[in-house]
Design a protein around this motif. Structure first.
Motif, short mmCIF file in Angstrom:
data_model
loop_
_atom_site.label_atom_id
_atom_site.label_comp_id
_atom_site.label_asym_id
_atom_site.label_seq_id
_atom_site.Cartn_x
_atom_site.Cartn_y
_atom_site.Cartn_z
N GLU A 1 0.85 -1.18 0.00
CA GLU A 1 0.00 0.00 0.00
C GLU A 1 0.88 1.23 0.00
O GLU A 1 1.73 1.40 0.88
CB GLU A 1 -0.89 0.01 1.24
N VAL A 2 0.71 2.06 -1.01
CA VAL A 2 1.51 3.29 -1.10
C VAL A 2 0.58 4.46 -0.82
O VAL A 2 -0.48 4.59 -1.45
CB VAL A 2 2.15 3.43 -2.49
N GLU A 3 0.99 5.27 0.09
CA GLU A 3 0.17 6.42 0.43
C GLU A 3 0.82 7.66 -0.19
O GLU A 3 2.00 7.93 0.04
CB GLU A 3 0.11 6.56 1.96
N ARG A 4 0.05 8.36 -1.00
CA ARG A 4 0.63 9.51 -1.71
C ARG A 4 0.12 10.81 -1.11
O ARG A 4 -0.94 10.86 -0.51
CB ARG A 4 0.26 9.44 -3.19
N ALA A 5 0.89 11.84 -1.34
CA ALA A 5 0.50 13.15 -0.83
C ALA A 5 -0.68 13.67 -1.62
O ALA A 5 -0.88 13.32 -2.78
CB ALA A 5 1.67 14.11 -0.92
N LYS A 6 -1.46 14.51 -0.97
CA LYS A 6 -2.64 15.05 -1.65
C LYS A 6 -2.26 15.98 -2.79
O LYS A 6 -2.90 16.01 -3.84
CB LYS A 6 -3.48 15.83 -0.63
N GLU A 7 -1.18 16.71 -2.56
CA GLU A 7 -0.82 17.74 -3.53
C GLU A 7 -0.37 17.13 -4.85
O GLU A 7 -0.73 17.56 -5.93
CB GLU A 7 0.30 18.63 -2.97
N SER A 8 0.43 16.09 -4.75
CA SER A 8 0.95 15.49 -5.98
C SER A 8 1.05 14.00 -5.80
O SER A 8 1.54 13.52 -4.78
CB SER A 8 2.33 16.07 -6.29
N ARG A 9 0.61 13.26 -6.78
CA ARG A 9 0.67 11.82 -6.61
C ARG A 9 2.08 11.29 -6.83
O ARG A 9 2.33 10.10 -6.70
CB ARG A 9 -0.32 11.13 -7.53
N VAL B 1 4.53 12.39 -5.02
CA VAL B 1 5.18 12.45 -3.71
C VAL B 1 4.60 11.33 -2.83
O VAL B 1 3.41 11.30 -2.57
CB VAL B 1 4.93 13.81 -3.05
N VAL B 2 5.46 10.43 -2.43
CA VAL B 2 5.01 9.30 -1.62
C VAL B 2 5.20 9.64 -0.15
O VAL B 2 6.29 10.01 0.27
CB VAL B 2 5.81 8.03 -1.98
N VAL B 3 4.11 9.55 0.59
CA VAL B 3 4.19 9.86 2.01
C VAL B 3 4.67 8.65 2.80
O VAL B 3 5.51 8.73 3.68
CB VAL B 3 2.81 10.33 2.52
N GLY B 4 4.11 7.52 2.46
CA GLY B 4 4.51 6.32 3.19
C GLY B 4 4.11 5.08 2.42
O GLY B 4 3.29 5.16 1.50
N ALA B 5 4.69 3.96 2.79
CA ALA B 5 4.33 2.71 2.13
C ALA B 5 4.33 1.60 3.16
O ALA B 5 5.16 1.57 4.07
CB ALA B 5 5.33 2.39 1.02
N THR B 6 3.34 0.74 3.07
CA THR B 6 3.35 -0.43 3.93
C THR B 6 3.37 -1.67 3.05
O THR B 6 2.69 -1.73 2.02
CB THR B 6 2.09 -0.51 4.82
N TYR B 7 4.15 -2.64 3.48
CA TYR B 7 4.28 -3.87 2.71
C TYR B 7 3.99 -5.02 3.66
O TYR B 7 4.54 -5.10 4.75
CB TYR B 7 5.71 -3.98 2.18
N LYS B 8 3.08 -5.87 3.24
CA LYS B 8 2.75 -7.02 4.09
C LYS B 8 2.92 -8.29 3.27
O LYS B 8 2.49 -8.34 2.12
CB LYS B 8 1.30 -6.93 4.56
N GLN B 9 3.54 -9.28 3.88
CA GLN B 9 3.63 -10.58 3.21
C GLN B 9 3.14 -11.64 4.18
O GLN B 9 3.54 -11.64 5.35
CB GLN B 9 5.07 -10.86 2.80
N ARG B 10 2.30 -12.49 3.70
CA ARG B 10 1.77 -13.53 4.56
C ARG B 10 1.94 -14.87 3.87
O ARG B 10 1.57 -15.01 2.70
CB ARG B 10 0.30 -13.27 4.85
N VAL B 11 2.55 -15.81 4.57
CA VAL B 11 2.64 -17.16 4.03
C VAL B 11 1.62 -18.01 4.77
O VAL B 11 1.81 -18.34 5.92
CB VAL B 11 4.06 -17.74 4.20
N GLY B 12 0.53 -18.29 4.11
CA GLY B 12 -0.50 -19.10 4.76
C GLY B 12 -0.25 -20.57 4.49
O GLY B 12 0.78 -20.96 3.96
N ASP B 13 -1.22 -21.37 4.88
CA ASP B 13 -1.13 -22.79 4.60
C ASP B 13 -1.99 -23.07 3.38
O ASP B 13 -3.20 -22.88 3.39
CB ASP B 13 -1.64 -23.58 5.81
N VAL B 14 -1.33 -23.50 2.29
CA VAL B 14 -2.04 -23.68 1.03
C VAL B 14 -3.20 -24.66 1.19
O VAL B 14 -4.30 -24.44 0.69
CB VAL B 14 -1.08 -24.22 -0.06
N ILE B 15 -2.92 -25.75 1.91
CA ILE B 15 -3.95 -26.79 2.02
C ILE B 15 -5.14 -26.27 2.81
O ILE B 15 -6.29 -26.52 2.47
CB ILE B 15 -3.34 -28.03 2.67
#
Lengths: 227, 680
Positions: free
Chosen positions: B609-617, B619-633
């Protein structure tokens, strides 16, 4: 031997007595479907209780079992007097003297009763053929009473009518027990009857509770019986 | 009165005393009293097991309490044979160590009346299973074990909602297992006309009947043992249970599944068809691989250990299935060695997994953390725990001087020598199995390097880890005893293997399948497999290694003393001077290459998820990265099935409208329909 052989179940008098009591049992159950007034319903129940007591006496003579007389007295007291009286008083107290909304039309109810009685007699065939005899020959009446009691439970709305249906059902079970095995042991019989009495008493309380909550004792008001 | 009688009687008395102590003693003494008495249950079980393994027999017949009332039921019998004795010994020792640990560890809900009442019953149930001499006792013990462990898994439900979901998964799977077992045993007892194992074992059963019984029983047992695809309860229930309970569940309870499989294929139905071995292999081998793969990418320490259990049980049952396969190709000694390997793996896994789970509990108690990514630097604060975890991790990675190494060595010996070129399928399969076992061994090494390195070395990654301190005396004692067990099994494998061989004499070989001694002690507690010409003497090797290396190290150290010390310092830091714990490897980053390599199997989900500034897209304000390894079965099989069932259930609710008349109509219709059917 206290009981002379003359009172064998084959004798004509015995056959008459059996036919009378079981016929009365069946007739009172069928008429229940037809009567609308609750007081009539409870009087029919009292007659049925008396018929059941008569049946027990007949069986007692036929089987030569003196302890069954005690059972007969118990039946007479409980099912012909105490329970119908309790029900009658409940009906008066809760105000519903008339079974207002029949789910099944009385005439249709009689047809259903005929059908169920046929089913009961057909279903009991293996039972009758297993030990043929004058007593088991009329045992299907008990089964028919069970089915008719169920039908009353199904088609009536008033709490008191439900109790009537339940007692008919129990009478049916007792009839089968007396006719096929000469009755269950006395202690079991007493236990069952006290059970029935308790059920009636508890349901009476429930009915007056319903009355105070809903202002009526129509079971269709109870629609919260689910999760 | 034999030693077995004594042990069996004592475990009942200790269980009774422990339950009474748990219920009656004040909170301050409850853990100490009930824990000590529970350790007594374990010791009694171990004594009875050792006796039974040594060949002492004892038969206890308990008159059925309901016998006269509900008809001709067989009496309940306790009659541990040698195989049962082996498992009883293993379970008893694990129970003893875990109970001692529990004295210091149990707190909060685990130290409640309920917790300490369920725990001794759990141990007792588990010790009744291998001691059972008939089907009803077996199932009774099994159910006691299942119910008591469910209570224990749920003990912390008030504080963590995840515990509730874990409890439901566990309860469902454990009852699935019980239902399958009851069906399977019903098939066998109806053919044999008796519920006693001895009667069933002597009964010739038709091929199709025994096939049905085998499938039902094996499915039931592997559900308890945690093989893929019925492993889903393991990575949930093990982490959520109190740690001394997870140690017993993982090190001892899943072994009851293994015991059940061995009971089925070596004692009850010894005349296995060939497809049985193949079927078991098809479950066991993928489990070994999948289990260790999931473990290698897990960052929750207890979840990692739970998946590693799936791997180890997979290896154990692979050994069993190799034994079943090679029995058909005429190489009876190889078949027997594979079974010895299976039992060595059982003992070894029980030893190191107890220590690992207890150490995870010690870490949890000291830091409040279960997530590897928030640990680090624990070796400084908790040296004893670190040493014990290290030894056990060596065992789990199957490295020398530990139990795991010997067990896998014997397994590989049987795999390499099992090829006789008379059976094409087996000839093709065995090298493939060797490859898979090698791959799991490699991944296991990586997994436990990660677990030990991230948890105990480097700098603390959280405040809890920084404040870690060594745990109480009882907990340390249990850890040291367990680690000593891991080393003893690794240094003196001869003793264990003769025990394992003795355990097998009550099974197949009593039917004359094997004449020669396939494994025997040699040298200083080493192990020799005479029929394969293989020999391993770890103690001698260790002494030899020390004789060779100690002088060299001593001389080099002496020489090094003469050289002046060289101080190394950073000239230009380039930002590296300010070292923060966040710059270190974490468990997740360490496993990242594996997630990439095995991406097709693990199916990680990423979310950026990239959060951009209101004034200009731009300009990146922040970014969150999530990775999840679940159980396929779990995601692909269980969830759709559960959803479908839920939908059917919702549909069915329209039937239930709350009207008493409708409910009465249902029963009336059922009654009339039944009467009509009966008449017809």
């Amino acid at each position: 031997m206290l009981w002379p052989q003359a009172a064998a179940p084959e004798s004509a008098a015995m056959a008459q007595a059996l036919a009378l009591t079981t016929g009365l049992l069946l007739l009172t159950a069928v008429l229940q479907l037809w009567r609308r007034s609750l007081s009539g319903s409870t009087s029919l129940l009292a007659i049925q209780g008396a018929a059941l007591a008569g049946l027990v006496i007949t069986v007692a003579i036929a089987e030569g079992a003196p302890e069954l007389f005690a059972v007969a007295l118990l039946v007479l007291a409980l099912k012909a007097a105490i329970i119908p009286m309790l029900l009658h008083r409940t009906a008066l107290k809760t105000g519903g003297t008339l079974e207002t909304s029949h789910r099944v039309h009385p005439t249709a109810g009689l047809l259903w009763a005929a059908l169920l009685t046929t089913v009961a007699f057909l279903a009991a065939r293996p039972l009758v053929s297993a030990s043929p005899g004058p007593l088991t020959k009329v045992a299907p009446v008990g089964l028919a009473l069970v089915l008719l009691g169920f039908l009353v439970l199904l088609t009536r709305h008033q709490a008191v009518s439900q109790l009537v249906g339940f007692v008919i059902l129990d009478n049916g079970i007792a009839t089968v027990a007396f006719l096929t095995s000469g009755g269950v042991p006395l202690i079991v019989e007493i236990g069952v009857m006290i059970d029935v009495l308790f059920v009636v008493v508890i349901l009476r309380v429930l009915a007056s509770q319903m009355r105070s909550v809903f202002g009526a004792t129509d079971l269709d008001d109870l629609t919260e019986l689910r999760d | 009165m034999t030693v077995v009688d004594l042990g069996l009687a004592a475990q009942f008395l200790f269980a009774l005393a422990a339950v009474v102590a748990a219920l009656a003693s004040p909170t301050a003494y409850r853990s100490r009293l009930a824990g000590t008495l529970s350790a007594g249950i374990g010791v009694s079980g171990a004594v009875a097991g050792a006796g039974a393994l040594g060949g002492t027999t004892a038969t206890w017949t308990l008159a059925h309490p309901l016998g006269p009332a509900i008809g001709p039921l067989a009496p309940l019998t306790l009659a541990p044979d040698r195989l049962g004795g082996f498992f009883l010994l293993v379970v008893g020792l694990v129970g003893t160590i875990a109970s001692v640990f529990g004295i210091g560890y149990a707190h909060g809900a685990a130290a409640s009346r309920t917790g300490w009442t369920a725990y001794p019953l759990f141990l007792l149930g588990m010790q009744l299973v291998p001691a059972a001499g008939d089907v009803l006792t077996f199932l009774g013990g099994w159910e006691l074990m299942a119910l008591a462990s469910t209570v224990l898994v749920l003990s912390d439900h008030a504080h963590r909602p995840r515990v509730r979901s874990a409890g439901i998964w566990y309860a469902v799977m454990t009852h699935l297992s019980f239902a399958l077992l009851a069906l399977g045993f019903a098939v066998l007892t109806s053919v044999a006309g008796s519920t006693r194992f001895a009667d069933i074992a002597g009964m010739p059963v038709g091929e199709s009947t025994s096939g049905v019984a085998f499938v039902l029983l094996t499915l039931g047992f592997v559900t308890k043992a945690g093989l893929v695809p019925v492993h889903v309860w393991l990575p949930r229930a093990h982490p959520e249970a109190p740690s001394h309970v997870s140690a017993v569940m993982s090190a001892a309870m899943v072994k009851m599944g293994v015991y059940g499989v061995l009971l089925t294929v070596t004692r009850l139905l010894p005349d296995a068809a060939r497809w049985w071995g193949l079927a078991l292999l098809a479950l066991a081998l993928p489990s070994a691989l999948y289990g260790i793969l999931q473990a290698s990418v897990a960052s929750d320490l207890k979840r990692l250990l739970a998946y590693s259990t799936t791997e180890n049980v997979g290896l154990i049952l692979t050994a069993v299935s190799v034994s079943m396969l090679t029995r058909h190709t005429g190489t009876a000694d190889v078949s027997q060695i594979a079974l010895v390997a299976a039992l060595l793996l059982v003992a070894s896994h029980a030893a190191f997994k107890t220590v690992l789970f207890l150490a995870a509990g010690a870490i949890l108690a000291a830091t409040g953390e279960r997530d590897l990514d928030r640990m680090g630097g624990l070796a400084g604060g908790m040296p004893v725990t670190a040493a014990a975890f290290g030894v056990a991790a060596l065992g789990a990675a199957a490295l020398p001087v530990t139990s795991g190494f010997v067990a896998e060595w014997v397994l590989l010996q049987s795999l390499i020598h099992g090829d006789v070129r008379t059976d094409r399928l087996t000839t093709a399969l065995l090298p493939a199995i060797v490859a898979v076992v090698a791959l799991t061994a490699g991944l296991a090494l990586l997994t436990f390097v990660k677990a030990f390195g991230i948890a105990f070395l480097a700098r603390p990654r959280s405040e809890g880890a920084a404040a870690a301190h060594e745990v109480s005396f009882a907990m340390r004692g249990a850890l040291v005893a367990g680690a000593a067990g891991v080393l003893a099994l690794g240094l003196l494998p001869g003793l264990t293997s003769s025990g394992a061989l003795a355990a097998l004499t009550s099974g197949v070989s009593s039917r004359g399948a094997v004449g020669a001694v396939v494994a025997q002690p040699v040298g200083l507690g080493g192990i020799e497999l005479p029929t394969l010409g293989a020999l391993l003497d770890p103690t001698s090797l260790l002494i030899l290694g020390l004789i060779l290396t100690v002088p060299i190290v001593a001389i080099s150290w002496r020489l090094a003393l003469g050289i002046p010390r060289r101080a190394v310092d950073l000239q230009w830091g380039c930002g590296g001077v300010r070292v923060s714990p966040r710059m270190q490897y974490t468990a997740t980053s360490f496993a990242e290459p594996l997630v990439r390599v095995f991406g097709d199997t693990l199916r990680p989900t990423q979310q950026l998820e990239v959060e951009r500034a209101k004034e200009s897209r731009f300009v990146v304000v922040g970014a969150t990265y999530k990775q999840r390894v679940g159980d396929v079965i779990e995601d692909r099989v269980y969830r759709p099935v559960a959803r479908l069932l839920g939908r059917i259930g919702d549909k069915a609710r329209t039937v239930q409208n709350g009207s008493i008349h409708r409910y009465l109509a249902f029963s009336f219709a059922a009654l009339v329909a039944l009467l009509v059917v009966v008449v017809r």
